[in-house]
Design a protein around this motif. Structure first.
Motif, short mmCIF file in Angstrom:
data_model
loop_
_atom_site.label_atom_id
_atom_site.label_comp_id
_atom_site.label_asym_id
_atom_site.label_seq_id
_atom_site.Cartn_x
_atom_site.Cartn_y
_atom_site.Cartn_z
N MET A 46 -4.74 1.68 -2.35
CA MET A 46 -4.32 0.56 -2.56
C MET A 46 -2.91 0.37 -3.02
O MET A 46 -2.35 -0.61 -2.85
CB MET A 46 -5.38 -0.30 -3.54
CG MET A 46 -6.86 -0.67 -3.05
SD MET A 46 -8.03 -1.10 -4.07
CE MET A 46 -7.06 -1.82 -5.22
N GLY A 47 -2.80 1.15 -3.98
CA GLY A 47 -1.30 1.16 -4.69
C GLY A 47 -0.29 1.35 -3.72
O GLY A 47 0.84 0.82 -3.40
N ASN A 48 -0.67 2.56 -2.62
CA ASN A 48 0.35 2.69 -1.51
C ASN A 48 0.40 1.14 -0.53
O ASN A 48 1.60 0.87 -0.29
CB ASN A 48 -0.22 3.57 -0.53
CG ASN A 48 -0.13 4.99 -1.32
OD1 ASN A 48 -1.06 5.88 -1.09
ND2 ASN A 48 0.95 5.43 -2.01
N LEU A 49 -0.61 0.41 -0.50
CA LEU A 49 -0.59 -0.49 0.53
C LEU A 49 0.00 -1.67 -0.36
O LEU A 49 0.74 -2.50 0.51
CB LEU A 49 -1.89 -0.91 0.84
CG LEU A 49 -2.83 0.08 1.75
CD1 LEU A 49 -4.23 -0.20 1.98
CD2 LEU A 49 -2.07 0.30 3.07
N LYS A 50 -0.13 -1.61 -1.65
CA LYS A 50 0.40 -2.86 -2.43
C LYS A 50 1.83 -2.53 -2.32
O LYS A 50 2.71 -3.48 -2.08
CB LYS A 50 -0.07 -2.68 -3.67
CG LYS A 50 0.80 -4.15 -4.61
CD LYS A 50 0.35 -4.03 -6.00
CE LYS A 50 0.96 -5.06 -6.71
NZ LYS A 50 0.72 -5.06 -7.99
#
Length: 146
Positions: A46-50
């Motif tokens: 999720m951090g990467n996608l954010k």
């Protein structure tokens, strides 16, 4: 050659976010339950996608949401966002070909361009497949099972 499971986790969690929509607050625990992995792994993806501008994460009422429509998120976007491939590319060449052997001495140079072309073709194809394509298929499967 193997692309990290972060890629399929990324696609999976985006489809869940879309499917639940406004009907349920999406959290990393809900996503981890659907995906079948530890919430820490989900939060990492999720951090990467954010960071890539694909999702929004809010600690408040809304939880996790899409920053763009699924039809605007290609497989390539996710592939790049979750760092599936390092600078070496998808093919990792064996490290110690024998320099005394005429094949070992030349195999790397002979294969590098071909492997780069294969990766380029794959990445170009990934640009044409969207998460919406997956979401449509998943919804059809859900409806067929009901």
């Amino acid at each position: 050659m193997q692309i990290s499971s972060k890629f399929t986790i990324g696609v999976h969690l985006l489809v869940v976010i879309d499917y639940l929509g406004d009907s349920e607050k999406v959290t990393s625990n809900i996503l981890a339950g659907s995906i079948g992995v530890n919430p820490v792994i989900v939060r990492n993806v999720m951090g990467n996608l954010k960071e890539a501008g694909i999702i929004n994460i809010s600690q408040g009422k809304s939880g996790i949401s899409l920053a763009r429509g699924l039809n605007e998120i290609s497989f390539y976007d996710i592939y790049k966002a979750v760092d599936c491939v390092d600078d070496e590319g998808i093919f990792h060449f064996h490290e110690n070909p024998n320099p005394e052997c005429p094949i070992g001495r030349n195999i790397h140079k002979s294969m590098d361009g071909k492997l780069a072309k294969i990766q380029e073709c794959m990445e170009n194809e990934m640009r044409y497949i969207t998460v919406a394509d997956v979401a449509v298929d998943v919804k059809k499967e859900i409806e067929a099972a009901e």
